[in-house]
Design a protein around this motif. Structure first.
Motif, PDB file in Angstrom:
ATOM      1  N   ASP A 211       0.854  -1.178   0.000  1.00  0.00           N
ATOM      2  CA  ASP A 211       0.000   0.000   0.000  1.00  0.00           C
ATOM      3  C   ASP A 211       0.898   1.239   0.000  1.00  0.00           C
TER       4      ASP A 211
ATOM      5  N   ALA B  97      -1.154  -2.742   3.915  1.00  0.00           N
ATOM      6  CA  ALA B  97      -2.533  -2.576   4.367  1.00  0.00           C
ATOM      7  C   ALA B  97      -3.019  -3.878   4.992  1.00  0.00           C
TER       8      ALA B  97
ATOM      9  N   THR C 152      -5.352  -6.637   5.613  1.00  0.00           N
ATOM     10  CA  THR C 152      -6.395  -7.157   4.714  1.00  0.00           C
ATOM     11  C   THR C 152      -6.931  -8.465   5.275  1.00  0.00           C
TER      12      THR C 152
ATOM     13  N   GLN D  30     -16.224  -3.420   9.400  1.00  0.00           N
ATOM     14  CA  GLN D  30     -15.240  -2.409   9.785  1.00  0.00           C
ATOM     15  C   GLN D  30     -15.826  -1.459  10.835  1.00  0.00           C
TER      16      GLN D  30
ATOM     17  N   PRO E 198      -8.954  -3.879   9.465  1.00  0.00           N
ATOM     18  CA  PRO E 198      -8.553  -4.130   8.073  1.00  0.00           C
ATOM     19  C   PRO E 198      -8.986  -3.010   7.134  1.00  0.00           C
ATOM     20  N   LYS E 199      -8.067  -2.604   6.277  1.00  0.00           N
ATOM     21  CA  LYS E 199      -8.387  -1.622   5.237  1.00  0.00           C
ATOM     22  C   LYS E 199      -9.244  -2.269   4.155  1.00  0.00           C
ATOM     23  N   HIS E 200      -9.055  -3.574   3.972  1.00  0.00           N
ATOM     24  CA  HIS E 200      -9.838  -4.334   2.998  1.00  0.00           C
ATOM     25  C   HIS E 200     -10.407  -5.565   3.697  1.00  0.00           C
TER      26      HIS E 200
ATOM     27  N   ARG F 228      -2.382 -14.508   0.577  1.00  0.00           N
ATOM     28  CA  ARG F 228      -1.981 -13.159   0.155  1.00  0.00           C
ATOM     29  C   ARG F 228      -2.129 -13.002  -1.354  1.00  0.00           C
TER      30      ARG F 228
ATOM     31  N   ALA G 135      -5.721 -12.479  -2.137  1.00  0.00           N
ATOM     32  CA  ALA G 135      -6.166 -11.117  -1.832  1.00  0.00           C
ATOM     33  C   ALA G 135      -5.716 -10.145  -2.916  1.00  0.00           C
TER      34      ALA G 135
ATOM     35  N   LEU H 160      -8.230  -8.013  -5.396  1.00  0.00           N
ATOM     36  CA  LEU H 160      -8.167  -6.547  -5.367  1.00  0.00           C
ATOM     37  C   LEU H 160      -7.558  -5.970  -6.632  1.00  0.00           C
TER      38      LEU H 160
END
Length: 561
Positions: A485, A491, A493, A510, A523-525, A548, A551, A555
């Protein structure tokens, strides 16, 4: 009592095994104590302790016949079959050492271990699940099927002399040397060679680490460490000779080898084998065999419970479980199965299994639910500050370090890694985060390599996963990773599987977390996934690298790692 320094350790007051015993000695004790009792069960094979000792002796004579010598290293690439059990006893009986190898490895990975561990004899499945090992052998050693026993000659593997095929399905070609032929040689040999009598401090196994972030390292394990680890694993379960233990973990992991095989050997329990974990088969085995005890991650037990319900199976005999999962999942498994004995532990390859564990006489439910227990007798645990090396007081998170009878002798053929693993006082540095409370209970907080560095803060993946699973009402399973990020560096996630019949959005999750956990840990995502999408390693733990990658793909991010 302190099993490291006392003259004996005990399963019950009337049953004693010497701390200064060795694996061949304990096998002989088991043969004398429980000759007619089932020792190993696999499908329609039922082997009692007397027969197990007999098969081990035959295997030892077979190994001698093909030139296996004291000090040799014998590699095993085998599923959880009864043959592994008696063959590894046979190897140790002749003074050689056992090197279990992960069945999921590919040709180059296997070859690295064969070279590093200086394997002289390799015992390998012809196939396992969907893996064709004869093809893999051909990639490593093109002329493998042309060699007679003792005559393997490949320049890239100068120590390797024997290749033995375990024909698990009757499909091997006639021009390979098999386990059956090895046993035939043993039966034809009237006398075995007298092997040097081992000492408890001698090594018996080289157990390779998983190698998820670097090349795997071969941890050198002693007779004492393997046997005592097995003793305490069984003691924590109140295991005895009336128990039937279901082994779902592979033998190349300490959960299968120490907590499974050697715990059953020491306590006289029957070891029931599964080639690999399958929830339906596990539920059927528990119901059919009236299994009483076992090891498994919380998610594994929950899947078994779901299978039993769907198939209409009675698994109520299962009353003892070692569940290396804490919190709500631990509590749910205990309640669903109505367990009489449930324990958690902190275990690792370099500790020959458990370093800390909850023993039966510890009645503190909250500690049992949330901690990994206390350090075993003869083992000392410290929490240190990784930057300064200083010991931290109770309640502070740092690196878990330990020393005692379970310490490895080093990493085989890796002097630099061996030197870096322990400090001058003999404490092994685990690279795991944890804390110890005022009463000595250990709490595992995750791997340092599983730390997300976000906006100048360090976030434990495990902490966020635990919060999502235990503190929110919607999440069944969570996996947390860090992704690149530009603003935050990484970030946080989360990939999340919701409970059945639950509808919630990532934004709602969130918002729910705000005020309940530090903002930088939220988590940002948050990515919602289905249960079948989880990438799992053979141990059923999450494969964080694949998670990972998943993810990043979802994204639409291209990693520059």
């Amino acid at each position: 009592m302190d099993a490291s320094f006392g003259p004996f350790w005990m399963t019950r007051k009337e049953e004693m095994f010497s701390v200064e015993g060795t694996i061949p000695g304990v096998l002989e004790i088991a043969r004398r104590k429980w000759p007619d009792k089932e020792a190993v069960v696999y499908r329609d094979q039922r082997i009692n302790f007397a027969k197990l000792k007999e098969l081990s002796d035959i295997a030892a004579k077979g190994f001698i016949a093909i030139g296996v010598n004291p000090g040799d290293h014998v590699g095993f690439i085998m599923g959880n079959y009864p043959q592994f059990v008696w063959l590894q006893f046979g190897v140790i009986a002749v003074g050689a050492k056992v090197v279990p190898i992960n069945v999921s490895l590919k040709a180059d990975e296997i070859k690295f271990i064969l070279q590093t561990a200086e394997i002289t004899t390799l015992i390998i499945n012809d196939h396992f699940r969907d893996i064709d090992y004869l093809t893999i052998l051909g990639e490593m050693i093109p002329k493998y099927c042309e060699y007679e026993p003792g005559e393997v000659n490949d320049p890239s593997l100068p120590r390797l002399r024997n290749i033995i095929i375990f024909d698990s399905g009757g499909s091997s070609s006639s021009n390979v040397f098999t386990v059956d032929q090895l046993m035939d040689l043993g039966r034809q040999r009237l006398e075995g060679r007298s092997a040097p009598k081992p000492e408890p401090s001698d090594y018996a196994f080289i157990m390779f680490t998983s190698g998820t972030t670097a090349f795997p390292k071969g941890a050198i394990q002693t007779h004492r460490a393997i046997l005592t680890g097995g003793y305490y694993s069984g003691k924590a379960l109140s295991l005895d000779s009336t128990d039937k233990y279901l082994c779902v973990s592979p033998f190349y992991h300490v959960a299968g080898l120490v907590t499974g095989l050697y715990s059953c050997l020491v306590h006289g329990a029957a070891l029931h084998l599964m080639e690999f974990f399958d929830a339906d088969e596990a539920a059927q085995t528990i119901a059919r065999e009236k299994i009483t005890a076992g090891w498994g991650l919380g998610v594994m037990f929950l899947r078994i419970i779901e299978s039993a319900r769907r198939l209409g199976l009675d698994i109520s005999h299962l009353k003892k479980a070692l569940i290396p999962t804490g919190g709500n999942t631990f509590e749910k498994v205990v309640k669903e199965l109505q367990l009489e004995v449930a324990t958690n532990s902190y275990a690792l390859t370099e500790g020959a299994g458990p370093v800390s564990i909850m023993l039966p006489d510890d009645r503190n439910w909250e500690k049992r639910r949330n901690s990994q227990g206390r350090a075993l007798p003869g083992i000392e645990v410290r929490i240190i500050d990784r930057k300064t090396g200083t010991r931290l007081p109770p309640g502070n998170v740092g690196e878990i370090c330990f020393r005692g009878w379970s310490n490895i002798l080093g990493y085989y053929n890796m002097p630099e890694e061996t030197s870096a693993a322990a400090d001058r006082e003999g404490f092994f540095h685990t690279q795991d985060m944890g804390e110890v409370d005022e009463e000595g209970y250990l709490y595992y907080r995750g791997r340092y390599k599983h730390i997300i560095k976000t906006g100048g803060e360090n976030v434990s993946q495990l902490e966020v996963e635990t919060f999502l699973e235990d503190k929110t009402p919607w999440v069944k399973r969570a996996g947390v990773v860090g992704i690149p990020d530009r603003r935050w560096g990484e970030a946080v996630t989360a990939l999340v599987q919701l409970k059945p019949n639950v509808v919630v959005t990532a934004e709602e999750l969130q918002n729910y977390m705000k005020g309940k956990i530090a903002g930088f840990k939220i988590p940002k995502h948050i990515l919602l996934i289905e249960g079948h999408e989880w990438p799992l390693r053979p141990t059923k733990k999450l494969d964080k690298q694949k998670l990972r990658d998943m993810a990043l793909s979802k994204l639409g991010i291209v990693s520059r790692d």
